[in-house]
Write a protein that holds these residues in place. Structure first.
Motif, PDB file in Angstrom:
ATOM      1  N   MET A   1       0.932  -1.084   0.205  1.00  0.00           N
ATOM      2  CA  MET A   1       0.029  -0.115   0.145  1.00  0.00           C
ATOM      3  C   MET A   1       0.829   1.227   0.196  1.00  0.00           C
ATOM      4  O   MET A   1       0.986   2.149   0.873  1.00  0.00           O
ATOM      5  N   GLU A   2       1.443   1.241  -0.912  1.00  0.00           N
ATOM      6  CA  GLU A   2       2.432   2.426  -1.305  1.00  0.00           C
ATOM      7  C   GLU A   2       1.846   3.844  -1.356  1.00  0.00           C
ATOM      8  O   GLU A   2       2.165   4.800  -0.860  1.00  0.00           O
ATOM      9  N   GLY A   3       0.377   3.780  -2.041  1.00  0.00           N
ATOM     10  CA  GLY A   3      -0.239   5.163  -2.084  1.00  0.00           C
ATOM     11  C   GLY A   3      -0.905   5.697  -0.757  1.00  0.00           C
ATOM     12  O   GLY A   3      -1.531   6.649  -0.685  1.00  0.00           O
ATOM     13  N   VAL A   4      -1.062   4.833   0.399  1.00  0.00           N
ATOM     14  CA  VAL A   4      -1.764   5.130   1.427  1.00  0.00           C
ATOM     15  C   VAL A   4      -1.268   6.146   2.081  1.00  0.00           C
ATOM     16  O   VAL A   4       0.130   6.094   2.341  1.00  0.00           O
ATOM     17  N   GLY A   5      -1.799   7.136   2.708  1.00  0.00           N
ATOM     18  CA  GLY A   5      -1.204   8.337   3.330  1.00  0.00           C
ATOM     19  C   GLY A   5      -0.614   9.324   2.520  1.00  0.00           C
ATOM     20  O   GLY A   5       0.232  10.273   2.901  1.00  0.00           O
ATOM     21  N   MET A   6      -0.574   9.104   1.017  1.00  0.00           N
ATOM     22  CA  MET A   6       0.035  10.143   0.183  1.00  0.00           C
ATOM     23  C   MET A   6      -1.072  11.074  -0.198  1.00  0.00           C
ATOM     24  O   MET A   6      -2.139  10.977  -0.492  1.00  0.00           O
ATOM     25  N   THR A   7      -0.500  12.471  -0.360  1.00  0.00           N
ATOM     26  CA  THR A   7      -1.357  13.501  -0.668  1.00  0.00           C
ATOM     27  C   THR A   7      -1.538  13.323  -2.232  1.00  0.00           C
ATOM     28  O   THR A   7      -0.760  12.570  -3.018  1.00  0.00           O
TER      29      THR A   7
END
Length: 178
Positions: free
Chosen positions: A1-7
């Motif tokens: 889940m690389e995209g989690v927490g990214m703006t």
């Protein structure tokens, strides 16, 4: 889940970075380069072609261009207008443009027709009585070859003095007797 927490901005930067590394961005660079270079190359083509034909015109002029007078004809003052030009010259009369005593010959030879055009202009004055060439004017010219536009095309002609009137003014001279 690389995209989690990214703006959203971070995700776009990552996508752009991945696209640049994969080679997907290169066609855009090519398009920009073509949009910049195409007009420059086109202008260079037309200007280079004009420069080539202008150089040819200069080269031909250096060889045999100019006015050559082999014999002058002295005529009474009434044969000249107020500017010293022969008043008996009728350019619309073809070979008879100089009356019964002289033959007027004008030839154009096209080295290249189209756009640009290059030609040699040769005007001769011949004494009708004995057929002797008494004077001639040889000139060269380039016309057109410009980048297509609604404006008039350019031209180049040499030598500086050429044509019928300058030739006639050197062949026919006013006598001092009135």
């Amino acid at each position: 889940m690389e995209g989690v927490g990214m703006t959203k901005t971070m995700r776009l930067r990552r996508r752009f970075h991945c696209a640049a590394q994969s080679g997907a961005i290169k066609p855009w660079i090519l398009i920009v380069l073509l949009l910049v270079l195409a007009p420059l190359l086109t202008l260079g083509f037309y200007e280079g072609r004009k420069a080539y034909w202008d150089a040819k015109v200069r080269e031909m002029c250096a060889k045999d261009g100019g006015i050559k007078v082999y014999e002058t004809m002295k005529l009474p003052p009434e044969k000249f207008n107020e500017w010293g030009q022969p008043n008996f010259y009728r350019p619309t009369q073809g070979e008879n443009a100089l009356g019964a005593d002289y033959v007027f010959v004008s030839d154009i030879f096209y080295y290249r027709k189209g756009n640009p055009q290059m030609a040699r202009y040769h005007i001769k004055v011949i004494r009708r009585l004995d057929g002797k060439l008494i004077g001639e004017s040889i000139s060269y010219g380039r016309g057109g070859g410009d980048l297509p536009s609604p404006s008039h095309g350019t031209s180049f002609h040499c030598p500086k003095d050429y044509g019928d009137i300058p030739l006639l003014m050197q062949v026919f001279i006013r006598s001092n007797k009135e």
